[in-house]
Design a protein around this motif. Structure first.
Motif, PDB file in Angstrom:
ATOM      1  N   GLY A   1      23.931 -42.919 -35.791  1.00  0.00           N
ATOM      2  CA  GLY A   1      24.198 -42.511 -37.170  1.00  0.00           C
ATOM      3  C   GLY A   1      23.475 -41.233 -37.539  1.00  0.00           C
ATOM      4  N   LEU A   2      22.203 -41.153 -37.156  1.00  0.00           N
ATOM      5  CA  LEU A   2      21.432 -39.939 -37.433  1.00  0.00           C
ATOM      6  C   LEU A   2      22.017 -38.745 -36.681  1.00  0.00           C
ATOM      7  N   GLY A   3      22.438 -38.978 -35.442  1.00  0.00           N
ATOM      8  CA  GLY A   3      23.047 -37.907 -34.667  1.00  0.00           C
ATOM      9  C   GLY A   3      24.335 -37.409 -35.290  1.00  0.00           C
ATOM     10  N   THR A   4      25.142 -38.341 -35.800  1.00  0.00           N
ATOM     11  CA  THR A   4      26.395 -37.962 -36.461  1.00  0.00           C
ATOM     12  C   THR A   4      26.120 -37.123 -37.698  1.00  0.00           C
ATOM     13  N   LEU A   5      25.123 -37.532 -38.472  1.00  0.00           N
ATOM     14  CA  LEU A   5      24.745 -36.755 -39.658  1.00  0.00           C
ATOM     15  C   LEU A   5      24.250 -35.366 -39.266  1.00  0.00           C
ATOM     16  N   CYS A   6      23.455 -35.296 -38.198  1.00  0.00           N
ATOM     17  CA  CYS A   6      22.920 -34.019 -37.735  1.00  0.00           C
ATOM     18  C   CYS A   6      24.051 -33.087 -37.304  1.00  0.00           C
ATOM     19  N   SER A   7      24.967 -33.601 -36.501  1.00  0.00           N
ATOM     20  CA  SER A   7      26.087 -32.776 -36.055  1.00  0.00           C
ATOM     21  C   SER A   7      26.959 -32.350 -37.229  1.00  0.00           C
ATOM     22  N   GLY A   8      27.170 -33.263 -38.168  1.00  0.00           N
ATOM     23  CA  GLY A   8      27.948 -32.915 -39.353  1.00  0.00           C
ATOM     24  C   GLY A   8      27.290 -31.804 -40.150  1.00  0.00           C
TER      25      GLY A   8
END
Length: 200
Positions: free
Chosen positions: A184-191
């Motif tokens: 989830g944190l990775g998805t937010l970071c990439s977004g």
């Protein structure tokens, strides 16, 4: 369960000593603005996200008790490339590439449990750090590189440590959900990285 092993504390301690040496040599009133500019520079959204993500990824993907490898690799590549940037090295589309490095770190967080080869992971960290370093070096103030570099290295180390601390907290208190939390944190970071890229 120990949050950090003796070896990890030793590695973090060596990093702290390396950072404190230039600070101890700084003369009061000389280069203060350079240090202040350096301290502030990594707080841009792209730099901040990347540095915290490196700490998170290091806890999740690197071998046990080796979480300091990621931050150490980043900082070494950062200072070398910053010196090159201060000496005049310029790269085309640098801001776009830095935004994409945030996307990269997000992807690395999402896939951290797949355990990519350590050398590949650290190589990607070093590559991304080099982009950030050239950008830092290109903005060296007139007060000089040494004080400025001391500032941005200190802030970088703090942000990395924050990422490592968050990662360790997730591992300890959300162990059964840590894979999903990191994803989830990775998805937010990439977004966030894609958003920053779209604004350039």
């Amino acid at each position: 369960m120990k949050l950090l092993s003796q070896t990890t504390w030793r590695g973090l301690g060596l990093t702290a000593l390396a950072l404190s040496a230039p600070l101890a040599q700084a003369h009061t009133g000389h280069g203060t603005s350079g240090i202040a500019e350096g301290l502030a520079h990594p707080f841009g959204a792209d730099h901040l996200l990347a540095m915290v993500a490196v700490g998170l990824w290091s806890v999740s993907a690197l071998p046990a008790n080796k979480a300091w490898w990621g931050p150490a690799t980043f900082m070494l590549a950062l200072i070398v490339s910053a010196a090159l940037g201060a000496a005049g090295l310029r790269l085309p589309f640098l801001e776009q590439l830095i935004s994409l490095s945030v996307v990269l770190f997000g992807v690395m967080l999402v896939t951290s449990r797949l355990k990519m080869p350590v050398a590949l992971g650290l190589g990607l960290v070093a590559l991304a750090a080099s982009l950030h370093g050239v950008a830092h070096g290109a903005e060296t103030p007139e007060t000089g590189f040494a004080a400025y570099a001391t500032g941005f290295l200190a802030t970088t180390a703090t942000l990395h440590f924050g990422g490592v601390a968050i990662g360790l907290g997730i591992r300890k208190y959300l162990a059964d959900k840590s894979t999903w939390v990191m994803a989830g944190l990775g998805t937010l970071c990439s977004g966030a990285g894609l958003y920053l890229f779209s604004q350039l």
